[in-house]
Write a protein that holds these residues in place. Structure first.
Motif, short mmCIF file in Angstrom:
data_model
loop_
_atom_site.label_atom_id
_atom_site.label_comp_id
_atom_site.label_asym_id
_atom_site.label_seq_id
_atom_site.Cartn_x
_atom_site.Cartn_y
_atom_site.Cartn_z
N LYS A 97 0.84 -1.21 0.00
CA LYS A 97 0.00 0.00 0.00
C LYS A 97 0.87 1.25 0.00
CE LYS A 97 -3.96 -2.11 2.24
NZ LYS A 97 -4.79 -2.14 3.46
N VAL A 98 1.99 1.22 0.71
CA VAL A 98 2.91 2.35 0.72
C VAL A 98 3.50 2.56 -0.67
CG1 VAL A 98 5.08 3.25 1.66
CG2 VAL A 98 3.44 2.14 3.17
N ALA A 99 3.93 1.47 -1.33
CA ALA A 99 4.51 1.57 -2.67
C ALA A 99 3.49 2.15 -3.66
CB ALA A 99 5.00 0.20 -3.13
N GLU A 100 2.22 1.71 -3.56
CA GLU A 100 1.16 2.25 -4.43
C GLU A 100 0.92 3.73 -4.16
OE1 GLU A 100 -2.43 -0.03 -4.02
OE2 GLU A 100 -1.38 -1.91 -4.42
N ILE A 110 8.44 2.02 -6.86
CA ILE A 110 9.37 1.28 -6.00
C ILE A 110 8.83 -0.11 -5.74
CG2 ILE A 110 10.43 3.28 -4.89
CD1 ILE A 110 8.52 2.96 -2.58
N ASP A 111 9.74 -1.02 -5.48
CA ASP A 111 9.37 -2.40 -5.22
C ASP A 111 8.89 -2.52 -3.77
OD1 ASP A 111 9.08 -5.13 -5.31
OD2 ASP A 111 11.22 -5.58 -5.45
N LYS A 112 7.78 -3.19 -3.55
CA LYS A 112 7.22 -3.31 -2.20
C LYS A 112 8.17 -4.03 -1.25
CE LYS A 112 4.71 -7.60 -2.94
NZ LYS A 112 3.43 -8.25 -2.99
N ARG A 113 9.06 -4.86 -1.79
CA ARG A 113 10.01 -5.58 -0.94
C ARG A 113 11.10 -4.67 -0.41
NH1 ARG A 113 10.13 -10.27 -5.33
NH2 ARG A 113 9.81 -8.41 -6.55
N ARG A 114 11.23 -3.48 -0.97
CA ARG A 114 12.23 -2.52 -0.52
C ARG A 114 11.71 -1.61 0.58
NH1 ARG A 114 16.97 -4.24 -2.33
NH2 ARG A 114 16.95 -4.70 -4.54
N VAL A 115 10.40 -1.66 0.85
CA VAL A 115 9.79 -0.79 1.87
C VAL A 115 9.90 -1.48 3.23
CG1 VAL A 115 7.66 0.32 2.62
CG2 VAL A 115 8.20 0.18 0.19
#
Length: 148
Positions: A97-100, A110-115
């Motif tokens: 949700k943050v990446a979106e 950005i890739d969600k795995r990087r958050v």
């Protein structure tokens, strides 16, 4: 125990890395969660395949990572979630949700795995979220969670 990482684990390794860990940590945590697979001689093909996939989606260089970190550092991202009385959210804010929300706010994809969300976000208000763009570069994003 020698393992091949299939997912990134902070402080241990990235996908495709061959790491040496204690037997209990590997057997009880990494293997059951699918974060790693046992290392074998034939596993080198897997390592090569994982590294190729990682290179395809990784940010190409340190300079590009620094540019994106500057963009993210100056952003104020607003995310709307369902909330109850007192500003408590139904559920929590996830990395996807943050990446979106960053993408919708006009920021880079950005890739969600990087958050990295250090503490679960379960209330409305201002929160800080870290995005690891490169092993040497990370950015902090100001996230404003608003109840609906």
């Amino acid at each position: 125990m020698k393992l091949i990482m299939t997912h990134e684990v902070t402080g241990l390794g990235a996908p495709g890395d061959v790491v040496e860990v204690r037997d209990g940590y590997g057997r009880n945590y990494l293997l059951p969660r699918g974060l790693a697979v046992k290392w074998t001689r034939g596993g080198q093909k897997q390592v090569d395949q994982i590294k190729r996939a990682r290179q395809a989606r990784d940010i190409r260089g340190l300079d590009e990572a620094k540019e994106i970190a500057e963009q993210l550092g100056g952003m104020n991202v607003r995310l709307t979630q369902r909330a109850g009385h007192g500003g408590r959210l139904f559920g929590s804010v996830t990395s996807s949700k943050v990446a979106e929300a960053v993408k919708e706010a006009g920021g880079p994809e950005i890739d969600k795995r990087r958050v990295e969300i250090r503490n679960p976000i379960k209330s409305v208000g201002e929160h800080q979220v870290t995005v690891r763009l490169h092993p040497e570069v990370s950015a902090t994003v100001s996230l404003e969670v608003v109840g609906s």
